[in-house]
Design a protein around this motif. Structure first.
Motif, PDB file in Angstrom:
ATOM      1  N   THR A  67      13.295   0.440   2.280  1.00  0.00           N
ATOM      2  CA  THR A  67      11.946  -0.203   1.564  1.00  0.00           C
ATOM      3  C   THR A  67      10.963   0.579   1.361  1.00  0.00           C
ATOM      4  N   VAL A  68      10.293   1.473   0.617  1.00  0.00           N
ATOM      5  CA  VAL A  68       9.200   2.251   1.035  1.00  0.00           C
ATOM      6  C   VAL A  68       7.818   1.359   0.402  1.00  0.00           C
ATOM      7  N   VAL A  69       6.723   1.132   1.232  1.00  0.00           N
ATOM      8  CA  VAL A  69       5.711   0.616   0.809  1.00  0.00           C
ATOM      9  C   VAL A  69       4.446   1.523   0.899  1.00  0.00           C
ATOM     10  N   ARG A  70       3.787   1.961  -0.274  1.00  0.00           N
ATOM     11  CA  ARG A  70       2.980   2.865  -0.365  1.00  0.00           C
ATOM     12  C   ARG A  70       1.398   2.304   0.032  1.00  0.00           C
ATOM     13  N   ALA A  71       0.633   3.061   0.958  1.00  0.00           N
ATOM     14  CA  ALA A  71      -0.457   2.780   1.487  1.00  0.00           C
ATOM     15  C   ALA A  71      -1.558   2.787   0.308  1.00  0.00           C
ATOM     16  N   GLY A  72      -2.430   1.984   0.429  1.00  0.00           N
ATOM     17  CA  GLY A  72      -3.584   2.088  -0.360  1.00  0.00           C
ATOM     18  C   GLY A  72      -4.545   3.136   0.068  1.00  0.00           C
ATOM     19  N   PRO A  73      -5.827   3.516  -0.853  1.00  0.00           N
ATOM     20  CA  PRO A  73      -6.650   4.578  -0.371  1.00  0.00           C
ATOM     21  C   PRO A  73      -7.331   4.043   1.030  1.00  0.00           C
ATOM     22  N   LEU A  74      -7.739   2.908   1.341  1.00  0.00           N
ATOM     23  CA  LEU A  74      -8.229   2.642   2.508  1.00  0.00           C
ATOM     24  C   LEU A  74      -7.332   2.791   3.801  1.00  0.00           C
ATOM     25  N   ASP A  75      -6.229   2.248   3.696  1.00  0.00           N
ATOM     26  CA  ASP A  75      -5.074   2.586   4.659  1.00  0.00           C
ATOM     27  C   ASP A  75      -4.666   3.850   4.873  1.00  0.00           C
ATOM     28  N   ARG A  76      -4.785   4.651   3.797  1.00  0.00           N
ATOM     29  CA  ARG A  76      -4.409   6.284   3.703  1.00  0.00           C
ATOM     30  C   ARG A  76      -5.534   6.921   4.656  1.00  0.00           C
ATOM     31  N   LEU A  77      -6.613   6.422   4.308  1.00  0.00           N
ATOM     32  CA  LEU A  77      -7.798   7.183   5.231  1.00  0.00           C
ATOM     33  C   LEU A  77      -7.893   6.797   6.704  1.00  0.00           C
ATOM     34  N   ARG A  78      -7.487   5.776   7.032  1.00  0.00           N
ATOM     35  CA  ARG A  78      -7.337   4.915   8.165  1.00  0.00           C
ATOM     36  C   ARG A  78      -6.400   5.650   9.023  1.00  0.00           C
ATOM     37  N   ALA A  79      -5.119   6.008   8.088  1.00  0.00           N
ATOM     38  CA  ALA A  79      -3.882   6.622   8.958  1.00  0.00           C
ATOM     39  C   ALA A  79      -4.540   7.829   9.424  1.00  0.00           C
ATOM     40  N   ARG A  80      -4.998   8.779   8.425  1.00  0.00           N
ATOM     41  CA  ARG A  80      -5.642  10.153   8.688  1.00  0.00           C
ATOM     42  C   ARG A  80      -6.717  10.070   9.982  1.00  0.00           C
ATOM     43  N   ILE A  81      -7.566   9.233   9.750  1.00  0.00           N
ATOM     44  CA  ILE A  81      -8.476   9.174  11.043  1.00  0.00           C
ATOM     45  C   ILE A  81      -7.814   9.026  12.351  1.00  0.00           C
ATOM     46  N   GLU A  82      -7.027   7.944  12.469  1.00  0.00           N
ATOM     47  CA  GLU A  82      -6.235   7.677  13.651  1.00  0.00           C
ATOM     48  C   GLU A  82      -5.398   8.832  14.226  1.00  0.00           C
ATOM     49  N   GLY A  83      -4.721   9.366  13.079  1.00  0.00           N
ATOM     50  CA  GLY A  83      -3.953  10.561  13.455  1.00  0.00           C
ATOM     51  C   GLY A  83      -4.769  11.796  14.137  1.00  0.00           C
TER      52      GLY A  83
END
Length: 101
Positions: A67-83
């Motif tokens: 099951t693939v769950v796509r991230a929303g815009p805020l979650d995607r931004l948070r993941a990029r910053i944390e990375g």
């Protein structure tokens, strides 16, 4: 008008191949999703009934559903910053001249 952060995440099921190998040459586990599905920062992939290990010297390849769950815009931004922040931890460098005291 519905706000971006109130939408429920997009999720879908996809067949996949799980490969686990534990030998003296390699130790790895890979999941390959069928089709041309790009996984982006913040997305989640859950493999159903995935094997968790194999005995030493063995290789296991099985077909499962993920099951693939796509991230929303805020979650995607948070993941990029944390990375990015975790990557900067690797930048610690010593500036000594290399000579023993």
């Amino acid at each position: 008008m519905t706000m971006l952060w109130t939408k429920s995440p997009k999720r879908f099921d996809v067949p996949c191949t799980v490969e686990i190998e534990q030998t003296s040459e390699t130790l790895h586990a890979h999941v390959v999703l069928d089709g041309d599905i790009a996984i982006e920062p913040g997305d989640q992939v859950r493999v159903h009934d995935a094997p968790t290990g194999v005995a030493f010297g063995e290789r296991l390849v099985v077909r499962r559903t993920a099951t693939v769950v796509r991230a929303g815009p805020l979650d995607r931004l948070r993941a990029r910053i944390e990375g990015y922040l975790e990557l900067t931890e690797l930048y610690e460098v010593s500036f000594s001249d290399g000579r023993a005291s």
